[in-house]
Write a protein that holds these residues in place. Structure first.
Motif, PDB file in Angstrom:
ATOM      1  N   ASP A 280       0.832  -1.205   0.000  1.00  0.00           N
ATOM      2  CA  ASP A 280       0.000   0.000   0.000  1.00  0.00           C
ATOM      3  C   ASP A 280       0.868   1.257   0.000  1.00  0.00           C
ATOM      4  OD1 ASP A 280      -2.231  -1.611   0.034  1.00  0.00           O
ATOM      5  OD2 ASP A 280      -2.581  -1.403   2.195  1.00  0.00           O
ATOM      6  N   ILE A 281       1.945   1.243   0.804  1.00  0.00           N
ATOM      7  CA  ILE A 281       2.884   2.364   0.818  1.00  0.00           C
ATOM      8  C   ILE A 281       3.515   2.548  -0.552  1.00  0.00           C
ATOM      9  CG2 ILE A 281       5.150   3.079   1.708  1.00  0.00           C
ATOM     10  CD1 ILE A 281       4.280   1.874   4.417  1.00  0.00           C
ATOM     11  N   TYR A 282       3.922   1.448  -1.140  1.00  0.00           N
ATOM     12  CA  TYR A 282       4.559   1.477  -2.453  1.00  0.00           C
ATOM     13  C   TYR A 282       3.585   2.002  -3.515  1.00  0.00           C
ATOM     14  CZ  TYR A 282       7.477  -0.146  -6.348  1.00  0.00           C
ATOM     15  OH  TYR A 282       8.259  -0.212  -7.481  1.00  0.00           O
ATOM     16  N   LYS A 283       2.349   1.525  -3.479  1.00  0.00           N
ATOM     17  CA  LYS A 283       1.367   1.931  -4.487  1.00  0.00           C
ATOM     18  C   LYS A 283       1.091   3.434  -4.424  1.00  0.00           C
ATOM     19  CE  LYS A 283      -3.127   0.699  -6.466  1.00  0.00           C
ATOM     20  NZ  LYS A 283      -3.497   2.089  -6.778  1.00  0.00           N
ATOM     21  N   LYS A 284       1.020   3.964  -3.225  1.00  0.00           N
ATOM     22  CA  LYS A 284       0.787   5.400  -3.088  1.00  0.00           C
ATOM     23  C   LYS A 284       1.934   6.177  -3.742  1.00  0.00           C
ATOM     24  CE  LYS A 284      -1.392   6.745   0.530  1.00  0.00           C
ATOM     25  NZ  LYS A 284      -1.866   7.181   1.860  1.00  0.00           N
ATOM     26  N   THR A 285       3.167   5.724  -3.506  1.00  0.00           N
ATOM     27  CA  THR A 285       4.342   6.366  -4.098  1.00  0.00           C
ATOM     28  C   THR A 285       4.309   6.271  -5.622  1.00  0.00           C
ATOM     29  OG1 THR A 285       5.580   5.679  -2.139  1.00  0.00           O
ATOM     30  CG2 THR A 285       6.869   6.426  -4.016  1.00  0.00           C
ATOM     31  N   TYR A 286       3.986   5.078  -6.120  1.00  0.00           N
ATOM     32  CA  TYR A 286       3.932   4.844  -7.560  1.00  0.00           C
ATOM     33  C   TYR A 286       2.829   5.671  -8.221  1.00  0.00           C
ATOM     34  CZ  TYR A 286       3.419   2.282 -11.983  1.00  0.00           C
ATOM     35  OH  TYR A 286       3.337   1.944 -13.313  1.00  0.00           O
ATOM     36  N   ASP A 287       1.670   5.702  -7.617  1.00  0.00           N
ATOM     37  CA  ASP A 287       0.533   6.430  -8.203  1.00  0.00           C
ATOM     38  C   ASP A 287       0.807   7.928  -8.281  1.00  0.00           C
ATOM     39  OD1 ASP A 287      -0.812   4.062  -8.523  1.00  0.00           O
ATOM     40  OD2 ASP A 287      -2.180   4.354  -6.830  1.00  0.00           O
ATOM     41  N   TRP A 288       1.424   8.488  -7.260  1.00  0.00           N
ATOM     42  CA  TRP A 288       1.782   9.910  -7.310  1.00  0.00           C
ATOM     43  C   TRP A 288       2.750  10.186  -8.453  1.00  0.00           C
ATOM     44  CZ3 TRP A 288       2.889  10.272  -1.352  1.00  0.00           C
ATOM     45  CH2 TRP A 288       1.678  10.480  -0.669  1.00  0.00           C
ATOM     46  N   MET A 289       3.734   9.299  -8.612  1.00  0.00           N
ATOM     47  CA  MET A 289       4.726   9.499  -9.663  1.00  0.00           C
ATOM     48  C   MET A 289       4.077   9.438 -11.042  1.00  0.00           C
ATOM     49  SD  MET A 289       8.319   7.458 -10.358  1.00  0.00           S
ATOM     50  CE  MET A 289       7.539   5.863 -10.682  1.00  0.00           C
ATOM     51  N   TYR A 290       3.263   8.416 -11.284  1.00  0.00           N
ATOM     52  CA  TYR A 290       2.696   8.257 -12.621  1.00  0.00           C
ATOM     53  C   TYR A 290       1.548   9.208 -12.908  1.00  0.00           C
ATOM     54  CZ  TYR A 290       5.718   5.110 -14.961  1.00  0.00           C
ATOM     55  OH  TYR A 290       6.807   4.606 -15.629  1.00  0.00           O
ATOM     56  N   ALA A 291       0.891   9.721 -11.902  1.00  0.00           N
ATOM     57  CA  ALA A 291      -0.097  10.780 -12.124  1.00  0.00           C
ATOM     58  C   ALA A 291       0.593  12.002 -12.724  1.00  0.00           C
ATOM     59  CB  ALA A 291      -0.782  11.149 -10.811  1.00  0.00           C
ATOM     60  N   ALA A 292       1.793  12.306 -12.222  1.00  0.00           N
ATOM     61  CA  ALA A 292       2.565  13.426 -12.765  1.00  0.00           C
ATOM     62  C   ALA A 292       3.036  13.137 -14.180  1.00  0.00           C
ATOM     63  CB  ALA A 292       3.758  13.717 -11.861  1.00  0.00           C
TER      64      ALA A 292
END
Length: 403
Positions: A280-292
């Motif tokens: 879950d921690i990883y997904k939040k990090t990944y989603d923020w990056m790819y949203a940008a």
């Protein structure tokens, strides 16, 4: 497109003659646009951009190499000691190479008046060219250097801003070098996956990365961060001798240097298999990056990207500067950090426009209760979007120790 790492006679790979010519032309054009008669640069990356020369990393913080670029004249390189005749032999694109005279960043006695000698020589050169009254851009200054400029009555301006603008849009050859540099890190990350296991220390993992990058042809490895387990929250931005344990998340940041062109390239791994909380921690990090990344294209402004990332309050910090370099975008080229910079500390109030052929990194971070993840991609802005050039998989945390 990436080709071999060496220049050869049987293929046109990176066209270094074109690279040298275009970097100098861009420096001249920006100098003229900024109303400068000359540029005097001490920053190693700016020296290289203008003159296409380097010395070993030992010289980086001495401020004893410098270069002068004046309107209507070829650049002059001021080099250290016996490197002068060496450069004259090996750098035929430079017609004027002279010995430097600075004080090794104040380590020599002030009785030498070394800074007066340096600036006095620059003044005399510019006076001979009728440019002594024109504004001169300088990228780095010490107090004794500024005193010397004042003594000679010179009009000193911000040369670092000029060089930042000159380097902002990348040429084809610069993008080639950046992608080769990233490819080296792609390959070295495989060795890291093989190395991470219980009992290995962070510094040993960093050593694996250094070793492999040099084997692949790195000119220098500017930086390796390796952070694991409960040392990862908050992010310390370094590596230690901490022993990696089963179940730890481990993340690395690699600033590789290939022919002067850098990377900034994070990945997060797990020593074993990640728990649901870690996922879950990883997904939040990944989603923020790819949203940008999905937002990036020419014409978009940096504040639009920032709005996709959490504020300092959402991250539990006291102010935006406590979250500096956590949710971030920054240019990468011959310098590790360059334009554009994307972050809450600057972009909301002073947004910049994204342009085609910019190259920058987008990095995000999230942590809680002794676990944290950090990810980063490098991308080239294309006509209608962007192209990611960092290829090591990151959609899921990679399990390194498959017991």
């Amino acid at each position: 497109m990436t080709l071999g790492t060496m220049a050869v006679d049987h293929e046109m790979r990176v066209d270094f003659d074109k690279l040298r010519k275009e970097r100098l032309e861009k420096s001249r054009a920006q100098m003229k646009k900024d109303g400068l008669g000359a540029l005097l640069v001490f920053d190693r990356d700016n020296i290289r951009y203008i003159t296409s020369t380097k010395l070993g990393p030992w010289a980086d913080d001495k401020l004893n190499r410098y270069a002068l670029l004046a309107e209507g004249h070829d650049p002059i390189l001021f080099e250290i000691g016996s490197a002068v005749p060496t450069k004259r032999m090996l750098c035929p694109w430079l017609s004027d190479i002279r010995p430097s005279k600075n004080d090794m960043r104040g380590s020599m006695t002030p009785l030498l008046k070394a800074n007066e000698k340096v600036i006095g020589e620059i003044y005399e050169i510019l006076k001979a060219w009728n440019l002594d009254k024109a504004p001169i851009g300088v990228d780095m200054l010490t107090v004794p250097m500024m005193d010397a400029f004042m003594k000679f009555g010179m009009d000193v301006r911000d040369g670092q801003a000029t060089m930042q603008e000159a380097q902002k849009i990348k040429t084809h050859e610069e993008i080639q070098l950046l992608e080769i540099s990233a490819a080296m890190v792609d390959g070295a990350y495989y060795d890291v996956v093989e190395a991470i296991k219980p009992g290995i220390r962070e510094n040993e993992v960093a050593a694996v990365m250094y070793k492999r990058l040099f084997e692949l042809g790195a000119e220098n490895v500017h930086n390796v961060n390796c952070i694991s387990g409960d040392r990862a929250f908050p992010h310390p931005h370094d590596f230690s001798d901490r022993i990696i344990r089963p179940g730890d998340l481990v993340f690395l940041d690699i600033v590789n240097d290939y022919n002067g062109y850098k990377t900034c390239y994070y990945r997060t791994f797990c020593c074993g298999y990640p728990t649901q909380k870690q996922r879950d921690i990883y997904k939040k990090t990944y989603d923020w990056m790819y949203a940008a990344i999905e937002k990036i294209k020419p014409g978009v402004t940096t504040d639009e990207i920032c709005r996709l990332w959490p504020t300092y309050k959402e991250l539990g910090a006291k102010n935006e500067y406590e979250t500096m370099a956590l949710e971030l975008g920054h240019g990468v080229g011959i310098a590790h950090w360059s334009k554009p910079v994307i972050g809450h500390q600057c972009s909301m109030e002073y947004p910049e426009v994204i342009e085609e052929n910019m190259h920058f990194a987008v990095e995000t971070y999230y942590g809680e209760d002794g676990d944290a993840a950090r990810l980063e991609e490098q991308l080239v802005v294309t006509k209608d979007g962007c192209r990611v050039i960092t290829k090591f998989p990151c959609a899921e945390p990679v399990a390194c120790w498959k017991y």
